[in-house]
Design an enzyme around this catalytic site. Structure first.
Site, PDB file in Angstrom:
ATOM      1  N   ARG A   1      11.972 -11.789   6.814  1.00  0.00           N
ATOM      2  CA  ARG A   1      11.692 -10.462   7.380  1.00  0.00           C
ATOM      3  C   ARG A   1      11.687 -10.532   8.900  1.00  0.00           C
ATOM      4  NH1 ARG A   1       6.522  -7.853   4.423  1.00  0.00           N
ATOM      5  NH2 ARG A   1       6.603  -6.657   6.365  1.00  0.00           N
TER       6      ARG A   1
ATOM      7  N   ARG B   1       4.374 -16.810   7.774  1.00  0.00           N
ATOM      8  CA  ARG B   1       5.177 -16.213   6.698  1.00  0.00           C
ATOM      9  C   ARG B   1       6.605 -15.956   7.177  1.00  0.00           C
ATOM     10  NH1 ARG B   1       2.980 -10.535   4.338  1.00  0.00           N
ATOM     11  NH2 ARG B   1       3.938  -9.668   6.184  1.00  0.00           N
TER      12      ARG B   1
ATOM     13  N   ARG C   1      -0.877   4.988   4.163  1.00  0.00           N
ATOM     14  CA  ARG C   1      -1.087   4.384   5.479  1.00  0.00           C
ATOM     15  C   ARG C   1      -1.468   5.419   6.527  1.00  0.00           C
ATOM     16  NH1 ARG C   1       2.502  -0.460   4.429  1.00  0.00           N
ATOM     17  NH2 ARG C   1       2.208  -1.928   6.127  1.00  0.00           N
TER      18      ARG C   1
ATOM     19  N   ARG D   1       2.400  -3.684  14.740  1.00  0.00           N
ATOM     20  CA  ARG D   1       2.040  -3.286  13.367  1.00  0.00           C
ATOM     21  C   ARG D   1       0.517  -3.226  13.214  1.00  0.00           C
ATOM     22  NH1 ARG D   1       5.327  -7.680  10.218  1.00  0.00           N
ATOM     23  NH2 ARG D   1       4.312  -6.842   8.367  1.00  0.00           N
TER      24      ARG D   1
ATOM     25  N   LYS E   1      -2.381  -8.625   0.625  1.00  0.00           N
ATOM     26  CA  LYS E   1      -2.300  -7.587  -0.408  1.00  0.00           C
ATOM     27  C   LYS E   1      -1.251  -7.925  -1.467  1.00  0.00           C
ATOM     28  CE  LYS E   1      -1.412  -4.126   2.465  1.00  0.00           C
ATOM     29  NZ  LYS E   1      -1.403  -4.807   3.785  1.00  0.00           N
TER      30      LYS E   1
HETATM   31  P1  AMP Z   1       4.677  -3.899   4.439  1.00  0.00           P
HETATM   32  O1  AMP Z   1       5.649  -4.655   3.596  1.00  0.00           O
HETATM   33  O2  AMP Z   1       3.670  -3.141   3.629  1.00  0.00           O
HETATM   34  O3  AMP Z   1       4.045  -4.759   5.504  1.00  0.00           O
HETATM   35  O4  AMP Z   1       5.517  -2.783   5.215  1.00  0.00           O
HETATM   36  C1  AMP Z   1       6.558  -3.137   6.111  1.00  0.00           C
HETATM   37  C2  AMP Z   1       6.926  -1.930   6.946  1.00  0.00           C
HETATM   38  O5  AMP Z   1       7.398  -0.877   6.099  1.00  0.00           O
HETATM   39  C3  AMP Z   1       5.783  -1.308   7.752  1.00  0.00           C
HETATM   40  O6  AMP Z   1       5.559  -1.975   8.987  1.00  0.00           O
HETATM   41  C4  AMP Z   1       6.298   0.112   7.931  1.00  0.00           C
HETATM   42  O7  AMP Z   1       7.307   0.170   8.927  1.00  0.00           O
HETATM   43  C5  AMP Z   1       6.986   0.390   6.588  1.00  0.00           C
HETATM   44  N1  AMP Z   1       6.036   0.986   5.624  1.00  0.00           N
HETATM   45  C6  AMP Z   1       5.604   0.435   4.457  1.00  0.00           C
HETATM   46  N2  AMP Z   1       4.761   1.266   3.826  1.00  0.00           N
HETATM   47  C7  AMP Z   1       4.636   2.357   4.622  1.00  0.00           C
HETATM   48  C8  AMP Z   1       3.884   3.562   4.536  1.00  0.00           C
HETATM   49  N3  AMP Z   1       3.059   3.805   3.512  1.00  0.00           N
HETATM   50  N4  AMP Z   1       4.016   4.462   5.543  1.00  0.00           N
HETATM   51  C9  AMP Z   1       4.839   4.252   6.590  1.00  0.00           C
HETATM   52  N5  AMP Z   1       5.557   3.125   6.747  1.00  0.00           N
HETATM   53  C10 AMP Z   1       5.464   2.180   5.774  1.00  0.00           C
END
Ligand code: AMP
Length: 198
Positions: free
Chosen positions: A134, A128, A89, A146, A14
């Site tokens: 991260r 990654r 989400r 996740r 994404k």
């Molecule tokens: P991402 O960078 O999108 O993979 O997000 C990393 C982490 O941030 C996720 O595993 C969640 O813990 C948190 N996170 C990001 N976006 C959301 C969301 N819309 N709702 C809840 N947690 C989120």
């Protein structure tokens, strides 16, 4: 105006695709994951709260996430529209987003889901993790957690927008340019433009 939800499991590409779509359509990219990482980097109360969920591979509670997103929308104004990456989400986040956009006289116009199978996702995220810095990309157990959260809580969001005829799946396997072309086609081929279509 394009208000695109770029959808798909963690590691489906994404963020990578959002960068090109933003340039092509002059949109504003909003990634809730990036917003949380920014807050964590600045050690804000919001960041400290979010970190413990993120480190465990869990979703940050809806009220925290929705508040942060609304704040971001209030501080950005792009007449061309937005790419939402990693939001909504949950169904509660989707309903809150619909209400926020309605208040602002607009709505979600497209949801494009990048389709990538679980084993490929684990492989990509672990790769990654070698360079992303991260912590949640480095531990396979957390990565699988996740994915489980995605399957359980996030995947129903596809159906929420499918009711309005605006959800589409795109094959997320292949070269970056190839996948971008599929997204471009999905964005430019007309879809049902009315929430009353069905
Ligand atoms: P991402 O960078 O999108 O993979 O997000 C990393 C982490 O941030 C996720 O595993 C969640 O813990 C948190 N996170 C990001 N976006 C959301 C969301 N819309 N709702 C809840 N947690 C989120």
């Amino acid at each position: 105006m394009i208000n695109l939800i770029l959808f798909g499991p963690p590691g489906s590409g994404k963020g990578t695709q959002a960068k090109t779509i933003v340039e092509k359509f002059d949109l504003t990219h909003i990634s809730t994951g990036d917003l949380f990482r920014y807050e964590i980097g600045n050690k804000t109360p919001l960041g400290i709260k979010a970190k413990k969920y993120m480190d465990d591979g869990l979703l940050v509670p809806d009220e925290v996430t929705i508040g942060m997103l609304e704040n971001k929308l209030d501080n950005s104004n792009n007449p061309n529209g937005y790419i939402l990456d990693g939001f909504p989400r949950t169904i509660a986040q989707a309903s809150a987003l619909d209400a926020m956009l309605k208040e602002r006289g607009t709505k979600v116009t497209h949801l494009i889901a990048l389709d990538v199978d679980d084993n490929e996702i684990v492989k990509r995220i672990m790769e990654r993790g070698k360079t992303s810095g991260r912590a949640d990309d480095r531990n396979e157990e957390i990565v699988r957690q996740r994915i489980e959260q995605y399957n359980e809580l996030t995947s129903p969001v596809y159906g929420h927008y499918d009711k309005f005829g605006i959800s589409k799946k795109v094959d997320g396997i292949g070269e970056i340019d190839e996948i971008f072309n599929r997204i471009y086609d999905a964005l430019t081929v007309p879809v049902c433009d009315s929430q009353e279509c069905n």
